[in-house]
Design a protein around this motif. Structure first.
Motif, PDB file in Angstrom:
ATOM      1  N   ARG A 254      -1.672   4.620 -14.209  1.00  0.00           N
ATOM      2  CA  ARG A 254      -2.120   3.251 -14.461  1.00  0.00           C
ATOM      3  C   ARG A 254      -0.937   2.319 -14.743  1.00  0.00           C
ATOM      4  O   ARG A 254      -0.897   1.185 -14.248  1.00  0.00           O
ATOM      5  N   ARG A 255       0.035   2.796 -15.533  1.00  0.00           N
ATOM      6  CA  ARG A 255       1.221   1.977 -15.800  1.00  0.00           C
ATOM      7  C   ARG A 255       2.013   1.736 -14.516  1.00  0.00           C
ATOM      8  O   ARG A 255       2.519   0.646 -14.266  1.00  0.00           O
ATOM      9  N   GLN A 256       2.106   2.786 -13.709  1.00  0.00           N
ATOM     10  CA  GLN A 256       2.834   2.656 -12.447  1.00  0.00           C
ATOM     11  C   GLN A 256       2.151   1.671 -11.514  1.00  0.00           C
ATOM     12  O   GLN A 256       2.811   0.849 -10.864  1.00  0.00           O
ATOM     13  N   ASP A 257       0.817   1.711 -11.459  1.00  0.00           N
ATOM     14  CA  ASP A 257       0.074   0.768 -10.616  1.00  0.00           C
ATOM     15  C   ASP A 257       0.314  -0.670 -11.065  1.00  0.00           C
ATOM     16  O   ASP A 257       0.445  -1.587 -10.232  1.00  0.00           O
ATOM     17  N   MET A 258       0.369  -0.879 -12.383  1.00  0.00           N
ATOM     18  CA  MET A 258       0.634  -2.225 -12.900  1.00  0.00           C
ATOM     19  C   MET A 258       2.024  -2.695 -12.478  1.00  0.00           C
ATOM     20  O   MET A 258       2.197  -3.851 -12.056  1.00  0.00           O
ATOM     21  N   LEU A 259       3.012  -1.801 -12.554  1.00  0.00           N
ATOM     22  CA  LEU A 259       4.370  -2.160 -12.157  1.00  0.00           C
ATOM     23  C   LEU A 259       4.435  -2.465 -10.668  1.00  0.00           C
ATOM     24  O   LEU A 259       5.118  -3.403 -10.237  1.00  0.00           O
ATOM     25  N   VAL A 260       3.707  -1.678  -9.868  1.00  0.00           N
ATOM     26  CA  VAL A 260       3.653  -1.932  -8.420  1.00  0.00           C
ATOM     27  C   VAL A 260       3.075  -3.308  -8.146  1.00  0.00           C
ATOM     28  O   VAL A 260       3.577  -4.067  -7.299  1.00  0.00           O
ATOM     29  N   GLN A 261       2.004  -3.664  -8.870  1.00  0.00           N
ATOM     30  CA  GLN A 261       1.383  -4.982  -8.690  1.00  0.00           C
ATOM     31  C   GLN A 261       2.368  -6.099  -9.041  1.00  0.00           C
ATOM     32  O   GLN A 261       2.432  -7.135  -8.358  1.00  0.00           O
ATOM     33  N   LEU A 262       3.138  -5.898 -10.128  1.00  0.00           N
ATOM     34  CA  LEU A 262       4.108  -6.915 -10.534  1.00  0.00           C
ATOM     35  C   LEU A 262       5.201  -7.090  -9.488  1.00  0.00           C
ATOM     36  O   LEU A 262       5.583  -8.214  -9.146  1.00  0.00           O
ATOM     37  N   VAL A 263       5.715  -5.970  -8.970  1.00  0.00           N
ATOM     38  CA  VAL A 263       6.759  -6.045  -7.938  1.00  0.00           C
ATOM     39  C   VAL A 263       6.207  -6.714  -6.690  1.00  0.00           C
ATOM     40  O   VAL A 263       6.867  -7.562  -6.068  1.00  0.00           O
ATOM     41  N   PHE A 264       4.977  -6.344  -6.323  1.00  0.00           N
ATOM     42  CA  PHE A 264       4.381  -6.955  -5.132  1.00  0.00           C
ATOM     43  C   PHE A 264       4.152  -8.451  -5.344  1.00  0.00           C
ATOM     44  O   PHE A 264       4.329  -9.256  -4.420  1.00  0.00           O
ATOM     45  N   GLY A 265       3.770  -8.814  -6.585  1.00  0.00           N
ATOM     46  CA  GLY A 265       3.632 -10.240  -6.888  1.00  0.00           C
ATOM     47  C   GLY A 265       4.949 -10.963  -6.720  1.00  0.00           C
ATOM     48  O   GLY A 265       4.999 -12.106  -6.215  1.00  0.00           O
ATOM     49  N   GLY A 266       6.063 -10.297  -7.127  1.00  0.00           N
ATOM     50  CA  GLY A 266       7.386 -10.887  -6.912  1.00  0.00           C
ATOM     51  C   GLY A 266       7.701 -11.060  -5.447  1.00  0.00           C
ATOM     52  O   GLY A 266       8.321 -12.059  -5.042  1.00  0.00           O
ATOM     53  N   ILE A 267       7.268 -10.101  -4.619  1.00  0.00           N
ATOM     54  CA  ILE A 267       7.488 -10.212  -3.175  1.00  0.00           C
ATOM     55  C   ILE A 267       6.734 -11.411  -2.601  1.00  0.00           C
ATOM     56  O   ILE A 267       7.258 -12.170  -1.773  1.00  0.00           O
ATOM     57  N   VAL A 268       5.495 -11.597  -3.065  1.00  0.00           N
ATOM     58  CA  VAL A 268       4.686 -12.724  -2.579  1.00  0.00           C
ATOM     59  C   VAL A 268       5.320 -14.055  -2.978  1.00  0.00           C
ATOM     60  O   VAL A 268       5.420 -14.996  -2.169  1.00  0.00           O
ATOM     61  N   VAL A 269       5.776 -14.131  -4.240  1.00  0.00           N
ATOM     62  CA  VAL A 269       6.416 -15.369  -4.704  1.00  0.00           C
ATOM     63  C   VAL A 269       7.689 -15.637  -3.904  1.00  0.00           C
ATOM     64  O   VAL A 269       7.970 -16.787  -3.499  1.00  0.00           O
ATOM     65  N   ALA A 270       8.487 -14.583  -3.668  1.00  0.00           N
ATOM     66  CA  ALA A 270       9.717 -14.739  -2.896  1.00  0.00           C
ATOM     67  C   ALA A 270       9.413 -15.231  -1.481  1.00  0.00           C
ATOM     68  O   ALA A 270      10.115 -16.118  -0.943  1.00  0.00           O
ATOM     69  N   MET A 271       8.365 -14.684  -0.865  1.00  0.00           N
ATOM     70  CA  MET A 271       7.981 -15.109   0.480  1.00  0.00           C
ATOM     71  C   MET A 271       7.527 -16.567   0.480  1.00  0.00           C
ATOM     72  O   MET A 271       7.872 -17.337   1.389  1.00  0.00           O
ATOM     73  N   PHE A 272       6.756 -16.946  -0.555  1.00  0.00           N
ATOM     74  CA  PHE A 272       6.275 -18.332  -0.637  1.00  0.00           C
ATOM     75  C   PHE A 272       7.452 -19.310  -0.766  1.00  0.00           C
ATOM     76  O   PHE A 272       7.498 -20.347  -0.089  1.00  0.00           O
ATOM     77  N   CYS A 273       8.406 -18.973  -1.631  1.00  0.00           N
ATOM     78  CA  CYS A 273       9.563 -19.846  -1.822  1.00  0.00           C
ATOM     79  C   CYS A 273      10.410 -19.939  -0.557  1.00  0.00           C
ATOM     80  O   CYS A 273      10.828 -21.038  -0.139  1.00  0.00           O
ATOM     81  N   TRP A 274      10.653 -18.785   0.069  1.00  0.00           N
ATOM     82  CA  TRP A 274      11.479 -18.799   1.293  1.00  0.00           C
ATOM     83  C   TRP A 274      10.792 -19.577   2.399  1.00  0.00           C
ATOM     84  O   TRP A 274      11.415 -20.408   3.082  1.00  0.00           O
ATOM     85  N   ALA A 275       9.486 -19.274   2.620  1.00  0.00           N
ATOM     86  CA  ALA A 275       8.761 -19.962   3.703  1.00  0.00           C
ATOM     87  C   ALA A 275       8.703 -21.469   3.457  1.00  0.00           C
ATOM     88  O   ALA A 275       8.848 -22.275   4.386  1.00  0.00           O
ATOM     89  N   GLY A 276       8.496 -21.883   2.176  1.00  0.00           N
ATOM     90  CA  GLY A 276       8.457 -23.306   1.879  1.00  0.00           C
ATOM     91  C   GLY A 276       9.773 -23.988   2.190  1.00  0.00           C
ATOM     92  O   GLY A 276       9.800 -25.087   2.767  1.00  0.00           O
ATOM     93  N   LEU A 277      10.871 -23.336   1.800  1.00  0.00           N
ATOM     94  CA  LEU A 277      12.194 -23.917   2.078  1.00  0.00           C
ATOM     95  C   LEU A 277      12.522 -23.868   3.566  1.00  0.00           C
ATOM     96  O   LEU A 277      13.111 -24.814   4.118  1.00  0.00           O
TER      97      LEU A 277
END
Length: 585
Positions: A254-277
Motif C-alpha cells: 500500500r505504501r509503495q502504491d502511494m509512492l507510485v501514484q505520487l511519482v506518476f502525478g509528478g510525471i503528469v505535472v511535468a508533461m503539463f508544464c512542458w506541453a504548455g511551454l
C-alpha cells in the motif's frame, strides 16, 4: 538491488529447466502476447490523446464539424480497439500460461514417477502438495504478473522516450528518469526490502501445508484420542503466522502504491508544464495539443503500476524454481514418449545382499538379506512387527531403494523397470475403492478390458454370488472407501482388479487383518486358487492357511532366521511348531 537482478538472471539462466525452456517452445505465442499488449496500451493512450485534442478543438468552436471529423473517427476506433486488443492479449497470455503449467505438471509427474521410490522416501506429501498448489501457481504468476507486464512496460518506456526525443531531448531525458523510477528503481528497492519477508511467508506456508497434510491424514487419531482441539490450535497457529507475514507485505504494498501514484502525478505535472511551454507560442491551434499529450499519459499507469508488485515477488519465484530443481531430472524428450515396457525373462525374484535403513535412523531394517523366489512359487514371509516384512515388500515393489545390494525381477534389475504395475500386482491391507461402480473399480486393473473380461475377473474372485443379489449387479455403487461392502468383499474386489491386471508377480501384504477366521480362510483359499502358477510373495503375521505356501521364511533383526517348506519346518523346527500351536488354538 544486485540480489534482485541476480535472481532474475538465475530464473532465466541456461541452467534453468523449468521456466526458460517455455520461452523457446512458445516463442511465437509470446511475441503475439507482447505485441497485443503493446497495441492495448497504444490504443488506450491514443484514445485519450485524440479525446483530449477533440475536447480542446471543440471548445474553440470550429467553423465546421469536418474539422474534428478525423479525431471523432479515431476516438471511436481506438475506443473499440483497446478492449478488443485487451481481450485478445488476455486470451493469448492465459493460453500461454495454461500450456506452460500443463507442461510443468506433466514434467512434475514424470519427475516423481521416474523416481517413484525416491519420491516417497525423500518428499513429504505436504511438500508435493506445496509444489502443486503454490509453486506451480507462482511460476504461473511469474509470467502473468511479472514477465509480461515488465516486458511490455519496458518496451513502452523505450518507445515513449524515443518519441519524446523528437520533440525535446532534455524533456525526453527527464521523462526517462521519472519513468525509470517507476519501472526500474522502485521495483529493485522493493525486492531488496521485501526479499526476506517473501521467503519467510513462503517457508511458513510450506510448514502450514505439511502440518495440515499430516493432521488431515491422521484426523481419525486426533478425534479418537480426544485431542481435536489441539489439532485446531496447531493449525490456527500456523495459519496466523502466515497471515502476519501477509499483513506486513500488504502494508508495504500500500505504501509503495502511494509512492507510485505520487511519482506518476509528478510525471503528469511535468508533461503539463512542458506541453504548455512547448505549444504556448503557437496560438490557439497549438494549445489544443496540451490536453492531448497530458491525457495520453493516464493509460500508461496501468502499464507501469503493476511492475513494482510483480518484481517484488521474484524471490518467491526463485524459491519455487529451486524446489523444482530438487526433483529428479527428466529429459524433455521423455515427456512425449513413454518408454515401452521391458519384457521379463521369467517371474522369479532375486534379492541379493540387500540392506536398508530409513533416513535419519541408523537401525538396519534389513541387513545384507539374500533371497530367491522361484518363478511360479509362493513364499510366505513371517516375522514380528517391525522386522521388515512390509519394508521388504516395498523394496520389491520399487517404492523404496535399497541402501546396499540389488533386487532382480525376471532377471532384470529393478532399477531398469519403469511402470511397476506392468510386472507386479499388490493386494494389501486396505485397498482403495473409489466412489463408483464395482465394474469401474475392477476395471482399474486394465482400463482397456471389455465388460466381459471384467465380469470374468469378478467371478474368479468369488464375487458372483454377491453381484447376483444386487439389483444393479456390477453397476452397483461401491461408495467411497468401499464402505457398502464388508472387509472380505472389499478384498475380493481388489483381487478381481489384480486378476484383470494379469501380471506374473503378486505381493500379498496381510490382506486379512481385521477379518474373522472363517472369512479369512475363505478369502485366502480363493486368493491362492486364482493365483495358482503366479509368483506370490505373501506377507503374513500368522500361519493360518500356511499350507498354501511352497516355502516359509521367518525374518528377525534383518536376517532370515527360519527357512523351509511348511511340512519340513513342522517336522524339524520346534519354534515353528510353537507358532502353529498358537494360531490353531
Amino acid at each position: 538491488m544486485k540480489q534482485a537482478t541476480k535472481e532474475a538472471r538465475l530464473l532465466l539462466s541456461k541452467q534453468d529447466t523449468w521456466v526458460r525452456p517455455y520461452f523457446k517452445k512458445y516463442k511465437k505465442l509470446l511475441a503475439l502476447v507482447l505485441f497485443l499488449g503493446l497495441l492495448t496500451f497504444f490504443c488506450g493512450s491514443a484514445l485519450m490523446f485524440t479525446s483530449g485534442f477533440l475536447i480542446s478543438k471543440s471548445a474553440s468552436r470550429p467553423w465546421n464539424v469536418l474539422v474534428v471529423y478525423v479525431p471523432i473517427v479515431l476516438t471511436r476506433a481506438f475506443g473499440i480497439g483497446r478492449p478488443t486488443f485487451r481481450y485478445a492479449e488476455r486470451l493469448g497470455s492465459h493460453n500461454w500460461v495454461l500450456k506452460m503449467t500443463s507442461d510443468i505438471r506433466l514434467k512434475l509427474y514424470r519427475a516423481l514417477e521416474s523416481r517413484a521410490n525416491r519420491s516417497k522416501s525423500e518428499f513429504q506429501t505436504g511438500n508435493i502438495l506445496g509444489i502443486l498448489a503454490e509453486d506451480i501457481e507462482h511460476i504461473q504468476n511469474l509470467y502473468l504478473r511479472t514477465i509480461f507486464p515488465t516486458l511490455i512496460g519496458l518496451l513502452l518506456y523505450v518507445i515513449i522516450v524515443v518519441m519524446l526525443g523528437f520533440f525535446s531531448i532534455p524533456f525526453a531525458l527527464l521523462m526517462a528518469l521519472l519513468m525509470g523510477i517507476l519501472i526500474i528503481f522502485l521495483p529493485l528497492v522493493s525486492v531488496a526490502i521485501n526479499r526476506a519477508r517473501v521467503y519467510r511467508r513462503k517457508a511458513k506456508r510450506h510448514v502450514l501445508y505439511n502440518q495440515l497434510t499430516d493432521s488431515v491424514l491422521g484426523i481419525g487419531d486426533w478425534q479418537y484420542s480426544g485431542r481435536y482441539d489441539e489439532f485446531l490450535t496447531r493449525y490456527n497457529s500456523a495459519e496466523k503466522s502466515v497471515r502476519i507475514e501477509d499483513r506486513k507485505l500488504n502494508q508495504y504494498t500500500r505504501r509503495q502504491d502511494m509512492l507510485v501514484q505520487l511519482v506518476f502525478g509528478g510525471i503528469v505535472v511535468a508533461m503539463f508544464c512542458w506541453a504548455g511551454l512547448y505549444f504556448y507560442g503557437r496560438g490557439t491551434e497549438g494549445l489544443n495539443w496540451v490536453a492531448a499529450f497530458v491525457l495520453a499519459l493516464f493509460p500508461l499507469m496501468d502499464a507501469f503500476g503493476p511492475i513494482s508488485q510483480g518484481v517484488t515477488e521474484l524471490p518467491m519465484y526463485e524459491d519455487s524454481v529451486q524446489h523444482f530443481h530438487q526433483l529428479p531430472t527428466v529429459v524433455e524428450e521423455e515427456l512425449a514418449i513413454h518408454p515401452d515396457s521391458i519384457e521379463l525373462v521369467d517371474s522369479s525374484v532375486a534379492i541379493e545382499g540387500v540392506s536398508f535403513h530409513y533416513d535419519g535412523s541408523e537401525k538396519k531394517i534389513l541387513d545384507r538379506l539374500s533371497l530367491v523366489v522361484e518363478a511360479g512359487s509362493t513364499v510366505a514371509v513371517l516375522g514380528k512387527s517391525g522386522t521388515g516384512k512390509t519394508t521388504l515388500a516395498k523394496l520389491i515393489r520399487g517404492d523404496l531403494l535399497p541402501k546396499e545390494g540389488k533386487i532382480v525381477v525376471g532377471q532384470k534389475e529393478l532399477i531398469q523397470l519403469t511402470e511397476m504395475s506392468d510386472y507386479i500386482g499388490v493386494l494389501n491391507q486396505a485397498p482403495h475403492l473409489f466412489n463408483t461402480s464395482i465394474l469401474n473399480n475392477v476395471r482399474l486393473g486394465n482400463i482397456n478390458a471389455t465388460d466381459a473380461e471384467v465380469l470374468e475377473a469378478i467371478e474368479r474372485a468369488g464375487l458372483k454370488s454377491v453381484i447376483d443379489q444386487l439389483p444393479q449387479g456390477a453397476d452397483t455403487l461401491v461408495e467411497e472407501g468401499g464402505k457398502r461392502f464388508s472387509g472380505g468383499e472389499q478384498q475380493r474386489i481388489a483381487l478381481a482388479r489384480i486378476l484383470l491386471q494379469d501380471v506374473s508377480i503378486i505381493i500379498i501384504d496381510e490382506p486379512t487383518i481385521g477379518l474373522d477366521p472363517i472369512t479369512e480362510r475363505a478369502l485366502l483359499d480363493t486368493v491362492f486358487k486364482v493365483l495358482k502358477d503366479k509368483t506370490v510373495i505373501w506377507i503374513t503375521h500368522h500361519l493360518l492357511a500356511i499350507d498354501h505356501a511352497d516355502r516359509v521364511i521367518f525374518l528377525e533383526d534383518g536376517h532370515i532366521m527360519m527357512d523351509g517348506s511348511p511340512n519340513h519346518l513342522k517336522a524339524n523346527n520346534k519354534h515353528y511348531r510353537h507358532l502353529l500351536s498358537l494360531d490353531y488354538q
